[in-house]
Design a protein around this motif. Sequence first.
Motif, PDB file in Angstrom:
ATOM      1  N   ARG A 203       0.845  -1.190   0.000  1.00  0.00           N
ATOM      2  CA  ARG A 203       0.000   0.000   0.000  1.00  0.00           C
ATOM      3  C   ARG A 203       0.880   1.240   0.000  1.00  0.00           C
ATOM      4  O   ARG A 203       1.951   1.243   0.612  1.00  0.00           O
ATOM      5  CB  ARG A 203      -0.893   0.056   1.253  1.00  0.00           C
ATOM      6  N   VAL A 204       0.418   2.280  -0.672  1.00  0.00           N
ATOM      7  CA  VAL A 204       1.122   3.558  -0.674  1.00  0.00           C
ATOM      8  C   VAL A 204       0.167   4.614  -0.141  1.00  0.00           C
ATOM      9  O   VAL A 204      -0.944   4.776  -0.650  1.00  0.00           O
ATOM     10  CB  VAL A 204       1.618   3.937  -2.079  1.00  0.00           C
ATOM     11  N   LEU A 205       0.607   5.341   0.890  1.00  0.00           N
ATOM     12  CA  LEU A 205      -0.191   6.357   1.542  1.00  0.00           C
ATOM     13  C   LEU A 205       0.514   7.707   1.457  1.00  0.00           C
ATOM     14  O   LEU A 205       1.717   7.768   1.209  1.00  0.00           O
ATOM     15  CB  LEU A 205      -0.423   5.997   3.016  1.00  0.00           C
ATOM     16  N   THR A 206      -0.231   8.770   1.671  1.00  0.00           N
ATOM     17  CA  THR A 206       0.332  10.118   1.698  1.00  0.00           C
ATOM     18  C   THR A 206       0.029  10.759   3.044  1.00  0.00           C
ATOM     19  O   THR A 206      -1.114  10.733   3.507  1.00  0.00           O
ATOM     20  CB  THR A 206      -0.258  10.989   0.573  1.00  0.00           C
ATOM     21  N   LEU A 207       1.071  11.319   3.659  1.00  0.00           N
ATOM     22  CA  LEU A 207       0.906  12.025   4.937  1.00  0.00           C
ATOM     23  C   LEU A 207       0.803  13.524   4.677  1.00  0.00           C
ATOM     24  O   LEU A 207       1.615  14.094   3.941  1.00  0.00           O
ATOM     25  CB  LEU A 207       2.107  11.748   5.841  1.00  0.00           C
ATOM     26  N   THR A 208      -0.208  14.153   5.266  1.00  0.00           N
ATOM     27  CA  THR A 208      -0.345  15.606   5.262  1.00  0.00           C
ATOM     28  C   THR A 208      -0.599  16.063   6.688  1.00  0.00           C
ATOM     29  O   THR A 208      -0.739  15.233   7.608  1.00  0.00           O
ATOM     30  CB  THR A 208      -1.520  16.063   4.366  1.00  0.00           C
ATOM     31  N   ALA A 209      -0.676  17.361   6.886  1.00  0.00           N
ATOM     32  CA  ALA A 209      -0.932  17.885   8.228  1.00  0.00           C
ATOM     33  C   ALA A 209      -2.294  17.434   8.750  1.00  0.00           C
ATOM     34  O   ALA A 209      -2.519  17.397   9.961  1.00  0.00           O
ATOM     35  CB  ALA A 209      -0.859  19.407   8.207  1.00  0.00           C
ATOM     36  N   GLN A 210      -3.214  17.093   7.838  1.00  0.00           N
ATOM     37  CA  GLN A 210      -4.573  16.688   8.237  1.00  0.00           C
ATOM     38  C   GLN A 210      -4.714  15.192   8.480  1.00  0.00           C
ATOM     39  O   GLN A 210      -5.768  14.728   8.885  1.00  0.00           O
ATOM     40  CB  GLN A 210      -5.579  17.118   7.164  1.00  0.00           C
ATOM     41  N   GLY A 211      -3.665  14.414   8.206  1.00  0.00           N
ATOM     42  CA  GLY A 211      -3.776  12.990   8.429  1.00  0.00           C
ATOM     43  C   GLY A 211      -3.102  12.191   7.323  1.00  0.00           C
ATOM     44  O   GLY A 211      -2.197  12.675   6.645  1.00  0.00           O
TER      45      GLY A 211
END
Length: 215
Positions: A203-211
């Motif tokens: 799985r590939v996820l993206t982290l941002t300030a919102q989660g």
Amino acid sequence: MLDVRGIAKGYAGEPVFRDVDLQLAPAEFVAILGESGVGKSTLLNCIAGLDGVDAGSVRIDGTEINTLDDTQRALLRRTRLGFVFQAFHVLPHLSVAHNVGLPLLLQRQPDMAQVEAMLDAVGLAGFGARLPQTLSGGQLQRVAIARALVHAPRLILADEPTGNLDPATAEKVMDLLASQVREQRAACVLVTHSRMAAARADRVLTLTAQGIAPA
């Protein structure tokens, strides 16, 4: 293996990220992408209990790490985690072999044959007697990777493990991480800027300030 629920982290009143949820099963490989400064390294530190969280919970193999004291957290990291630090964190006064073998020594299970096998796996066969200051940045990165994997950890946290490596060596390292996940049934969280490295994950996820969300 890993159950992260609603964690938040900030410094000096400024939030880094919030509402981060992440669950991994044994033999699962997850990559996390994100812009520089978004908190990818901080997230790994929070998962490992090196940094505290402002909210939420982190469970590793059923253990809530935020309820442990410093000694208990260190023992958990020593026995169940393998952490590939972006800054290497090798000990300059120890040889390459002794740096790699440190997790085994701390568990009172020294095994130089396993150390040599791991050095060979990362392309550093014959380097065991050398001191860290004689190595290049890419070689030090491979020492850090070998040290993180030598004790067959249940959970691998890898912070830009291919950032200092040439493409051929980076591919070899990703093969090694993937084999640890598959053969040892370890869970792995990789944070990276490299979409090529991330593509090796389940799985590939993206982290941002919102989660965190699917990439």
